[in-house]
Design a protein around this motif. Structure first.
Motif, PDB file in Angstrom:
ATOM      1  N   CYS A 117      -0.118   3.323   3.643  1.00 47.10           N
ATOM      2  CA  CYS A 117       0.256   2.863   4.980  1.00 47.10           C
ATOM      3  C   CYS A 117       1.386   1.847   4.948  1.00 47.10           C
ATOM      4  O   CYS A 117       1.911   1.486   5.989  1.00 47.10           O
ATOM      5  CB  CYS A 117      -0.968   2.273   5.688  1.00 47.10           C
ATOM      6  N   CYS A 157       0.833  -1.191   0.000  1.00 48.83           N
ATOM      7  CA  CYS A 157       0.000   0.000   0.000  1.00 48.83           C
ATOM      8  C   CYS A 157       0.871   1.246   0.000  1.00 48.83           C
ATOM      9  O   CYS A 157       1.796   1.356   0.803  1.00 48.83           O
ATOM     10  CB  CYS A 157      -0.906  -0.020   1.232  1.00 48.83           C
ATOM     11  N   CYS A 173      -4.186  -0.571   0.006  1.00 51.98           N
ATOM     12  CA  CYS A 173      -4.702  -1.809   0.562  1.00 51.98           C
ATOM     13  C   CYS A 173      -6.208  -1.625   0.787  1.00 51.98           C
ATOM     14  O   CYS A 173      -6.713  -0.506   0.743  1.00 51.98           O
ATOM     15  CB  CYS A 173      -3.999  -2.127   1.882  1.00 51.98           C
ATOM     16  N   CYS A 179      -7.169   1.043   3.519  1.00 52.61           N
ATOM     17  CA  CYS A 179      -7.111   2.446   3.117  1.00 52.61           C
ATOM     18  C   CYS A 179      -8.165   2.730   2.055  1.00 52.61           C
ATOM     19  O   CYS A 179      -8.774   3.793   2.044  1.00 52.61           O
ATOM     20  CB  CYS A 179      -5.727   2.768   2.577  1.00 52.61           C
ATOM     21  N   THR A 222       1.238  -1.234   4.138  1.00 52.08           N
ATOM     22  CA  THR A 222       0.798  -2.594   4.419  1.00 52.08           C
ATOM     23  C   THR A 222       1.041  -3.506   3.228  1.00 52.08           C
ATOM     24  O   THR A 222       0.756  -3.136   2.098  1.00 52.08           O
ATOM     25  CB  THR A 222      -0.715  -2.593   4.759  1.00 52.08           C
TER      26      THR A 222
HETATM   27 ZN   LIG Z   1      -3.093   0.933   3.342  1.00 50.87          ZN
END
Ligand SMILES: [Zn+2]
Ligand SMILES: [Zn+2]
Length: 65
Positions: free
Chosen positions: A22, A19, A38, A41, A24
């Motif tokens: 963030c 992502c 992701c 988000c 991730t």
């Molecule tokens: Zn994210």
């Protein structure tokens, strides 16, 4: 291979994306390639069409009962 880990969303599949918001790691099922986010988000951004299968159930809603 810079990505060597499991999807941090389902923790069961190999992460194939990261992502941009963030960081991730996410598998194909939990990454929105249209926005490079992701699903977590992407959910917050207000998009409601990222689950084409429609099989994703928000676990928080289940436990809320
Ligand atoms: Zn994210
Ligand atoms: Zn996943």
């Amino acid at each position: 291979m810079s990505l060597s880990g499991l999807c941090q969303v389902c923790e069961s599949r190999e992460a194939t994306h990261t992502c941009v918001q963030c960081g991730t790691a996410a598998c194909d099922d939990h990454f929105d390639r249209a926005s490079n986010l992701c699903v977590r988000c992407a959910d917050r951004s207000g998009r409601g069409d990222i689950s084409p299968a429609g099989s994703e159930v928000d676990e928080d809603d289940v436990h809320r009962i």
